[in-house]
Enzyme design. Sequence first.
Site, PDB file in Angstrom:
ATOM      1  N   ASP A  76      73.916  34.523   7.770  1.00  0.00           N
ATOM      2  CA  ASP A  76      74.141  34.159   9.163  1.00  0.00           C
ATOM      3  C   ASP A  76      75.436  34.822   9.611  1.00  0.00           C
ATOM      4  O   ASP A  76      76.510  34.293   9.392  1.00  0.00           O
ATOM      5  CB  ASP A  76      74.237  32.633   9.286  1.00  0.00           C
ATOM      6  CG  ASP A  76      74.100  32.190  10.722  1.00  0.00           C
ATOM      7  OD1 ASP A  76      74.287  33.026  11.624  1.00  0.00           O
ATOM      8  OD2 ASP A  76      73.802  31.015  10.940  1.00  0.00           O
ATOM      9  N   TRP A 101      79.091  29.907   0.297  1.00  0.00           N
ATOM     10  CA  TRP A 101      77.861  29.156   0.077  1.00  0.00           C
ATOM     11  C   TRP A 101      76.893  30.061  -0.652  1.00  0.00           C
ATOM     12  O   TRP A 101      76.973  31.283  -0.578  1.00  0.00           O
ATOM     13  CB  TRP A 101      77.282  28.635   1.383  1.00  0.00           C
ATOM     14  CG  TRP A 101      77.103  29.695   2.403  1.00  0.00           C
ATOM     15  CD1 TRP A 101      78.090  30.251   3.152  1.00  0.00           C
ATOM     16  CD2 TRP A 101      75.910  30.351   2.761  1.00  0.00           C
ATOM     17  NE1 TRP A 101      77.569  31.206   3.966  1.00  0.00           N
ATOM     18  CE2 TRP A 101      76.235  31.290   3.760  1.00  0.00           C
ATOM     19  CE3 TRP A 101      74.580  30.222   2.359  1.00  0.00           C
ATOM     20  CZ2 TRP A 101      75.284  32.105   4.343  1.00  0.00           C
ATOM     21  CZ3 TRP A 101      73.636  31.030   2.948  1.00  0.00           C
ATOM     22  CH2 TRP A 101      73.993  31.953   3.922  1.00  0.00           C
ATOM     23  N   ASP A 120      82.192  35.642   2.821  1.00  0.00           N
ATOM     24  CA  ASP A 120      82.600  36.231   4.094  1.00  0.00           C
ATOM     25  C   ASP A 120      83.825  37.123   3.899  1.00  0.00           C
ATOM     26  O   ASP A 120      84.627  36.904   2.989  1.00  0.00           O
ATOM     27  CB  ASP A 120      82.959  35.133   5.109  1.00  0.00           C
ATOM     28  CG  ASP A 120      81.714  34.449   5.668  1.00  0.00           C
ATOM     29  OD1 ASP A 120      80.608  34.997   5.498  1.00  0.00           O
ATOM     30  OD2 ASP A 120      81.863  33.375   6.277  1.00  0.00           O
ATOM     31  N   ASN A 148      75.228  27.534   6.311  1.00  0.00           N
ATOM     32  CA  ASN A 148      75.764  28.812   6.761  1.00  0.00           C
ATOM     33  C   ASN A 148      76.262  28.762   8.211  1.00  0.00           C
ATOM     34  O   ASN A 148      76.603  29.780   8.782  1.00  0.00           O
ATOM     35  CB  ASN A 148      74.746  29.947   6.568  1.00  0.00           C
ATOM     36  CG  ASN A 148      73.540  29.805   7.492  1.00  0.00           C
ATOM     37  OD1 ASN A 148      73.541  28.991   8.406  1.00  0.00           O
ATOM     38  ND2 ASN A 148      72.516  30.610   7.268  1.00  0.00           N
ATOM     39  N   ASP A 149      76.284  27.558   8.796  1.00  0.00           N
ATOM     40  CA  ASP A 149      76.715  27.450  10.183  1.00  0.00           C
ATOM     41  C   ASP A 149      78.217  27.298  10.332  1.00  0.00           C
ATOM     42  O   ASP A 149      78.726  27.129  11.425  1.00  0.00           O
ATOM     43  CB  ASP A 149      76.052  26.240  10.857  1.00  0.00           C
ATOM     44  CG  ASP A 149      74.692  26.612  11.414  1.00  0.00           C
ATOM     45  OD1 ASP A 149      74.342  27.803  11.338  1.00  0.00           O
ATOM     46  OD2 ASP A 149      74.000  25.718  11.920  1.00  0.00           O
TER      47      ASP A 149
END
Lengths: 176, 141, 400
Positions: A76, A101, A120, A148-149
Amino acid sequence: MKLFDQFVEQRSRKIAQASSRRGVLKRLGSFMAGAAAFPVLPVARAANADTTSADKVPSESGDPASCDYWRYCAIDGYLCDCCGGSYNACPPGTEMSPITWIGTCLNPVDGRSYVISYNDCCGKTSCGSCLCMRDEGDRPLYRVDKANDLNWCLGTESSVYHCSTAIVVGLAYEDS
Amino acid sequence: MSKVCIVMLLVMSSGVAYSQQINPARALYNYQMSCQGCHGPEGQGGGGVPRMQGFVGLFLNTAQGRDFLVQVPGSANSALGNSELAEVLNWMIEQFGGSSNPPGLQPYTAREVGILRKSPLNEVNAYRASVLANITKGAAY
Amino acid sequence: MHRKHHILFRSAFASLVVALSFSITTDAHGSDSELPPIPIETTGKVKTLPSPYPDSWFWAFDVAFGHMLDGKMTLIDAAASTTRSQIKGMFNVSLVGAVVEATTRNEIYAFETFYSRGNRGVRTDVVTIYSKTTLAPLAEIVWPIPKRYQGMPERYALQLIDDEKLLLAYNFTPASSVTVIDLESRKILNEVAIPGCTLIYPTGKRGFSSLCSNGGMLSTELSPEGQIVQQTRMDAFFDTDANPAFERPAVIDGVAYYPGFESYVHIIDLRGKVARYVDSWDMLSASERKENWRPGGIGLIDKDDMGRFYILMHPDGHDGTQNEGGSEVWVYDAKKQKRMARIALRSWAVTLGVGKGKNPLLMVTSGDMALEVYDAASGAYLRTIEDAGQETPLMIFGVK
């Protein structure tokens, strides 16, 4: 903004016509995984007889700059592959988050599920290229290990999000 | 108090050698899927996550500390079943504990874990500090 | 440039000729020099906003997904038909923040993060208190240690409790906690750990509940001074792996309706001191279940003042489509557990918000990031707001 449009449009179209494509891949994959688990099947045995495993090289196929790439099944964000990094490395001058994650994706080439760490890259504002949102196995915030938000630029010098990688960290364990 | 006794009994009765109880491939996978995101591939931690490398074994010096490793929210509230969680904890201690591990490790059992995780901690930081203080004071197991 | 001058010159010349030939007060454009001159204006004027805001106003929260340091909240009159009457004002929210508007105070709160050098440097987490009538900052409450939750916008990351005396803000490092702020003194009272749990669902008079990783809840009751009176865990009411619920409920009169990925609604009573699971019900008919309708989106659910909730739905859902949005908005009477309407949207949407009052408007963020307005009761399409300066308005709030 344009990218965002494209992404949403892409997704809506995908849902509208062919939510099936990934489904097909999945079915294909589980068939292959099944074949591997039951080597008594003649096809599998023939394959084993033909080639020793030493001849074979691990392989994956597809374009790592494309959202369809197998590793991105639960990603995401912006693909680092389009931002000066790669699917498993951060772009220059950014910092990879140690906290992240983790999910599994199926490699259609070998039919195996792999454990993917979606670290990330942080410290510069949004890369802006190749926005990709696929949410297989994504869970809301209460399952932080599968969410993933949220911005995973945690434990880095700067929490400003730049792009996401998809690093193979292991093979999924399957009870046999 | 009685809980501690039960736990001790469970521990004593599991006489099998420590590593034999662990399926390393399964434990690694479950660790990766449920814990590694926050704790890191080497148990190194980072951000608000404590380092387990060369440290986590310290907790095994007291019953309170042993319970703590299960009651901590990451363990207790995880999606893993009791036997999987017990295995992951045993594996983690073996992998990351290093020199912090006391001699004569006793593996967690599924039953022990199942009982302990029913009372997860609501407040961790202060409790953790007191657990560690008791250990450094040399409270007996 | 050159050409423009030329045209200007020509028209001026033409006017002059016309004026000369017809003489006196009216030129070719019909201007009338007999009219009194426009009054001289003062500089330095800044507009203010009415209180309360009219029912047709909305906040569009643009997180600026492509450059997150520059998010903003834009106040929009969805009943107006021109851009100049639609846009009422805006304020900034830095780095995918959280916002909540007070009803009884003239205040709106933004939970945000700044770096001393823009994208780097020293981090400051802060709740900025904005005036609802001036949209200017009134005060700041700075976090002693920055640890704010950053992520896709969540209605329940920043909440008011105790008749808007206390403000609660969600932190994530990845250890979870909630900071308690007293809004009278504008001081931080406490930080409450909510290990393994997430977000803030106001509960009882002075408390909140949080959703936990095992599918249960943790309820925290606070004293007026923000100290923990008790923390109570509620057993799991769904399976976080097999049949997850969205963390985004519609809360109606203290009862939360959590939609599930697979179109079941879980009812949680938040009116007491401790969250209480009541029941779950199926949102779908048998034929709809066959078509696999599922909720989806970012701001996927909201409610009106008449006890109805509105939820974005899409057919052919599966694991992975939960954030994608929907082609329709389904309207349910929460108490009767009955669907009242299906609103087919003009475009695919990812977020919705419902206005206040007896005849609310429904605003959705479409896939191309336009804001579409519907009449909530009839489902009639009213207009599209394309020029509100928005890029990624991923959350919409009806004003309070």
